[in-house]
Design a protein around this motif. Structure first.
Motif, short mmCIF file in Angstrom:
data_model
loop_
_atom_site.label_atom_id
_atom_site.label_comp_id
_atom_site.label_asym_id
_atom_site.label_seq_id
_atom_site.Cartn_x
_atom_site.Cartn_y
_atom_site.Cartn_z
N TYR A 154 -14.79 -3.85 -32.62
CA TYR A 154 -13.74 -4.15 -33.35
C TYR A 154 -13.46 -5.45 -32.82
CZ TYR A 154 -15.16 -1.36 -37.52
OH TYR A 154 -16.07 -0.12 -38.58
N LEU A 155 -12.56 -5.35 -32.23
CA LEU A 155 -11.56 -6.02 -31.23
C LEU A 155 -12.44 -7.40 -30.96
CD1 LEU A 155 -8.60 -4.31 -29.42
CD2 LEU A 155 -8.29 -5.36 -31.20
N ASN A 156 -13.33 -7.11 -29.91
CA ASN A 156 -14.15 -8.21 -29.63
C ASN A 156 -14.78 -8.95 -31.23
OD1 ASN A 156 -15.30 -9.72 -28.20
ND2 ASN A 156 -17.61 -8.29 -27.98
N ASP A 157 -15.51 -7.93 -32.23
CA ASP A 157 -15.14 -9.09 -32.98
C ASP A 157 -14.57 -9.98 -33.95
OD1 ASP A 157 -18.60 -8.21 -33.10
OD2 ASP A 157 -18.22 -6.62 -34.38
N GLY A 158 -13.11 -9.68 -33.92
CA GLY A 158 -12.11 -10.32 -34.43
C GLY A 158 -11.91 -11.17 -33.83
N LYS A 159 -12.42 -12.08 -32.21
CA LYS A 159 -11.56 -12.71 -31.44
C LYS A 159 -12.52 -13.26 -31.23
CE LYS A 159 -9.14 -9.51 -27.95
NZ LYS A 159 -9.78 -9.10 -25.62
N LYS A 160 -14.26 -12.79 -32.15
CA LYS A 160 -15.26 -13.60 -31.74
C LYS A 160 -15.35 -14.61 -33.24
CE LYS A 160 -19.78 -12.91 -29.68
NZ LYS A 160 -21.11 -12.08 -30.42
N ARG A 161 -14.55 -13.88 -34.38
CA ARG A 161 -14.03 -14.93 -35.74
C ARG A 161 -13.41 -15.73 -35.22
NH1 ARG A 161 -15.17 -11.82 -40.24
NH2 ARG A 161 -15.05 -9.69 -38.67
N GLU A 162 -12.24 -15.49 -34.29
CA GLU A 162 -11.24 -16.36 -34.67
C GLU A 162 -11.85 -17.60 -33.67
OE1 GLU A 162 -7.65 -14.62 -32.97
OE2 GLU A 162 -7.64 -13.15 -34.20
N LYS A 163 -12.14 -17.22 -32.83
CA LYS A 163 -12.67 -18.41 -32.40
C LYS A 163 -13.71 -19.28 -33.08
CE LYS A 163 -11.14 -18.75 -27.67
NZ LYS A 163 -9.87 -20.00 -27.95
N TYR A 164 -15.01 -18.72 -33.60
CA TYR A 164 -15.99 -19.64 -34.35
C TYR A 164 -15.04 -19.99 -35.61
CZ TYR A 164 -18.99 -20.44 -38.41
OH TYR A 164 -19.98 -20.44 -39.32
N GLU A 165 -14.32 -19.57 -36.22
CA GLU A 165 -13.59 -20.29 -37.48
C GLU A 165 -12.49 -21.38 -36.95
OE1 GLU A 165 -11.52 -17.25 -39.49
OE2 GLU A 165 -13.47 -16.51 -40.23
N GLU A 166 -12.07 -21.12 -35.45
CA GLU A 166 -11.28 -22.21 -34.98
C GLU A 166 -11.82 -23.80 -34.61
OE1 GLU A 166 -8.97 -23.07 -30.71
OE2 GLU A 166 -8.88 -21.34 -31.06
N TYR A 167 -13.49 -22.76 -33.87
CA TYR A 167 -14.27 -24.59 -33.56
C TYR A 167 -14.49 -24.95 -35.08
CZ TYR A 167 -13.99 -22.36 -28.52
OH TYR A 167 -13.71 -21.76 -27.22
N LEU A 168 -15.16 -24.16 -36.23
CA LEU A 168 -15.88 -24.72 -37.33
C LEU A 168 -14.38 -25.83 -37.62
CD1 LEU A 168 -18.01 -24.42 -39.57
CD2 LEU A 168 -16.73 -22.73 -40.37
N ASP A 169 -13.50 -25.19 -37.89
CA ASP A 169 -12.17 -26.42 -37.90
C ASP A 169 -12.19 -27.45 -36.96
OD1 ASP A 169 -11.48 -24.80 -39.99
OD2 ASP A 169 -9.90 -23.62 -39.36
N TYR A 170 -12.36 -27.32 -35.92
CA TYR A 170 -12.86 -29.06 -35.23
C TYR A 170 -13.08 -29.90 -35.41
CZ TYR A 170 -9.35 -26.50 -31.25
OH TYR A 170 -8.41 -25.78 -30.91
N LEU A 171 -15.16 -29.00 -35.73
CA LEU A 171 -15.85 -29.52 -36.57
C LEU A 171 -15.54 -30.48 -37.60
CD1 LEU A 171 -19.11 -27.41 -35.28
CD2 LEU A 171 -18.50 -29.94 -34.51
N TYR A 172 -15.22 -29.65 -38.51
CA TYR A 172 -14.98 -30.01 -39.81
C TYR A 172 -13.56 -31.91 -39.97
CZ TYR A 172 -13.49 -30.27 -44.98
OH TYR A 172 -12.93 -31.27 -46.21
N ASP A 173 -12.67 -31.10 -39.37
CA ASP A 173 -11.71 -32.25 -38.82
C ASP A 173 -12.18 -33.19 -37.94
OD1 ASP A 173 -9.49 -31.44 -39.94
OD2 ASP A 173 -8.90 -30.05 -38.03
N LEU A 174 -13.47 -33.49 -37.08
CA LEU A 174 -13.92 -34.52 -36.06
C LEU A 174 -14.57 -35.25 -37.74
CD1 LEU A 174 -15.23 -32.85 -32.71
CD2 LEU A 174 -13.79 -34.80 -33.58
N LYS A 175 -15.68 -34.50 -38.27
CA LYS A 175 -16.07 -35.46 -39.46
C LYS A 175 -15.27 -36.14 -40.79
CE LYS A 175 -18.68 -34.17 -43.64
NZ LYS A 175 -18.07 -33.52 -44.45
N GLU A 176 -13.92 -35.21 -40.74
CA GLU A 176 -13.34 -36.26 -41.76
C GLU A 176 -12.67 -37.39 -41.01
OE1 GLU A 176 -12.11 -35.53 -45.19
OE2 GLU A 176 -13.81 -33.60 -44.89
N ASN A 177 -12.73 -36.76 -39.56
CA ASN A 177 -11.86 -38.82 -38.86
C ASN A 177 -13.14 -39.61 -38.65
OD1 ASN A 177 -9.25 -37.68 -39.54
ND2 ASN A 177 -9.55 -36.59 -37.71
N GLY A 178 -14.14 -39.73 -39.13
CA GLY A 178 -15.08 -40.18 -39.26
C GLY A 178 -15.94 -39.65 -37.24
#
Length: 113
Positions: free
Chosen positions: A65-89
């Motif tokens: 559970y702890l490992n999955d939680g860390k993976k989830r946080e990293k995935y969502e963090e990187y997903l937010d980075y991709l979204y921000d990059l897309k928004e900034n063109g």
């Protein structure tokens, strides 16, 4: 002919506007429905207390559970980075391909992160 093109352009604009407006709401809804890692571990502790699982099973499941939680946080963090990059063109091309690669890296479909 121009009327048809205008309809298609309006559809695309409305579709992406709705997508961008609803995406944050869906992400928040997903977080509200899933139990947190702490709640999952608390449930494991209760199972251990009533002797359904033993200490070694508890430790293994807790680590998972702890490992999955860390993976989830990293995935969502990187997903937010991709979204921000897309928004900034910076990353408008192949945005969906990049998300697919991110999902594949974190095994999102298999593990339901």
């Amino acid at each position: 002919m121009y009327f048809l093109i205008e309809i298609v352009v309006m559809f695309v604009i409305v579709y992406f506007a709705a997508y961008l407006a609803v995406r944050p709401l869906l992400i928040n809804l997903k977080h509200q429905q899933e139990p947190s890692v702490e709640e999952k571990i608390s449930g494991l502790e209760k199972l251990r207390e009533i002797e359904i699982i033993d200490q070694t099973e508890f430790e293994e499941m807790k680590a998972q559970y702890l490992n999955d939680g860390k993976k989830r946080e990293k995935y969502e963090e990187y997903l937010d980075y991709l979204y921000d990059l897309k928004e900034n063109g910076y990353s408008s091309k192949d945005y969906m391909d990049k998300i697919a690669k991110l999902k594949k890296h974190f095994n999102v479909e298999q593990q339901n992160i």
